[in-house]
Design an enzyme around this catalytic site. Structure first.
Site, short mmCIF file in Angstrom:
data_model
loop_
_atom_site.label_atom_id
_atom_site.label_comp_id
_atom_site.label_asym_id
_atom_site.label_seq_id
_atom_site.Cartn_x
_atom_site.Cartn_y
_atom_site.Cartn_z
CB THR A 41 58.28 80.95 10.42
OG1 THR A 41 59.21 81.89 10.99
CG2 THR A 41 57.46 81.63 9.34
N GLY A 95 59.35 78.73 17.02
CA GLY A 95 59.26 79.06 18.43
C GLY A 95 57.84 79.19 18.96
CB ILE A 96 56.51 81.36 21.67
CG1 ILE A 96 57.40 80.81 22.79
CG2 ILE A 96 55.13 81.73 22.24
CD1 ILE A 96 57.69 81.81 23.90
N GLY A 97 55.64 81.60 18.59
CA GLY A 97 54.66 82.06 17.61
C GLY A 97 54.07 80.93 16.81
CE1 TYR A 129 64.30 90.34 23.14
CE2 TYR A 129 64.71 89.97 25.48
CZ TYR A 129 64.07 89.63 24.31
OH TYR A 129 63.19 88.59 24.31
CE LYS A 176 60.57 90.90 23.64
NZ LYS A 176 59.50 90.48 22.71
N GLY A 214 55.49 86.50 13.68
CA GLY A 214 56.60 85.64 14.12
C GLY A 214 56.18 84.18 14.17
CG ASP A 221 62.39 91.76 6.98
OD1 ASP A 221 62.35 91.85 8.22
OD2 ASP A 221 63.46 91.71 6.33
#
Length: 321
Positions: free
Chosen positions: A76, A78-80, A217, A221, A74, A125
């Protein structure tokens, strides 16, 4: 007259009984308040140790502690993406994994140019299920991976469980549950052989408190959080550190329309700010929000009833649109 005496006698017995019960309840209340106070004091000391001490004490470099290469899923946005950049700033070479080849190329070239480290990327993906993992395993076979960051996620927008489409359910399972699990399965044997390494699973605050209309969701988590804690127990004797990273609201593309971003911006750090603080907790805390403001929020939330927490969440996190 006898009836009046009987009433007085009964009244005295009831009063004596009530007084005794009040004393017992007073003792219980005092014990509860003392316990809560000590627990809060302990949490405050832990918060200080986690977020302040690493700034005062010079630590061993991450490359020496864990290894020269980091893998970030992940990566590309945000946090990643911010976490990958922060690891590169610390001197680690990074391998980026994501589903968009063009974005991966841009981020990879930017990190290599800015931080002068080696970078590469793997287009994968995770929505496609099992077929994406053999190429990843082959690409990582000869790489001494020191840190794995599982940041890829499929974010479900608020919906009742009965309204979530089956395709979305499989995306939640494939990205939020299976991806982190299989990535750990791929990299852990090498870490065990080298007797060092770190795994960071990016969870969400919804794994700790109920989130309105996000059952699927949140449940994914919860799995990731529990998976991290069990892995830490299993792998720590082998020299591997596992962290459950539980951010609250971070200013990413997914949160730009949320009220709290505009109303209380100090609660919502930029991804770069969040990553800088989160990386400092690596090797220090096995379960953390990663950011000192979020830790204070998380501590305060323990005192708030669930109904109030849900009300505040709906009010602050509703869209401006």
């Amino acid at each position: 007259m006898a009836a009046v005496d009987s009433f007085h006698l009964l009244y005295r017995e009831v009063a004596k009984s009530c007084q005794s019960h009040v004393e017992v309840l007073t003792v219980i209340g005092a014990c509860y308040v003392t316990w809560k106070g000590l627990r809060t004091l302990y949490e405050c000391c832990s918060l200080f140790q986690l977020h302040v001490t690493p700034c005062l004490i010079r630590r061993t470099s991450l490359t020496k502690q864990y290894g020269e290469w980091a893998v970030v899923t992940g990566a590309t946005e945000g946090i990643g993406k911010a976490y990958a950049e922060e690891l590169a700033r610390k001197g680690l070479n990074v391998i980026l994994i994501g589903g968009n080849k063009e974005k991966l190329q841009v981020v990879s070239q930017s990190i290599a140019k800015t931080h002068r480290v080696k970078t590469s990327f793997i287009e994968a993906d995770f929505n496609k299920g099992r077929e994406v993992y053999p190429p990843i395993k082959e690409a990582l076979a000869d790489v001494n991976i020191g840190i794995l960051v599982n940041s890829a996620e499929y974010l479900e927008y608020p919906q009742r469980a009965t309204e979530v489409l089956e395709d979305k359910l499989w995306e939640i399972i494939d990205v939020n549950v299976a991806a982190a699990t299989i990535m750990v399965h791929i990299v852990v044997p090498g870490m065990v052989q080298r007797k060092k390494g770190a795994i960071v699973n990016v969870c969400c605050c919804s794994c700790c408190r109920s989130a309105s209309q996000m059952a699927m969701y949140s449940a994914s988590k919860v799995y990731l959080d529990a998976f991290s804690l069990k892995l830490q127990s299993e792998l720590s004797p082998k020299g591997i550190f596992v962290q459950s990273l539980i951010p609250l609201c971070v200013a990413t593309n997914c949160t730009t329309s949320i009220k709290v971003v505009h109303r209380l911006p100090f609660l919502v750090p930029a991804p770069e700010t969040y990553a800088r603080h989160a990386v400092r907790t690596l090797g220090v805390s096995t379960r953390t929000t990663g950011y000192w403001v979020h830790s204070i929020e998380f501590l305060a939330a323990q005192w708030i009833p669930s109904w109030m927490y849900l009300f505040l969440g709906r009010f602050l996190c509703s869209s401006n649109l």
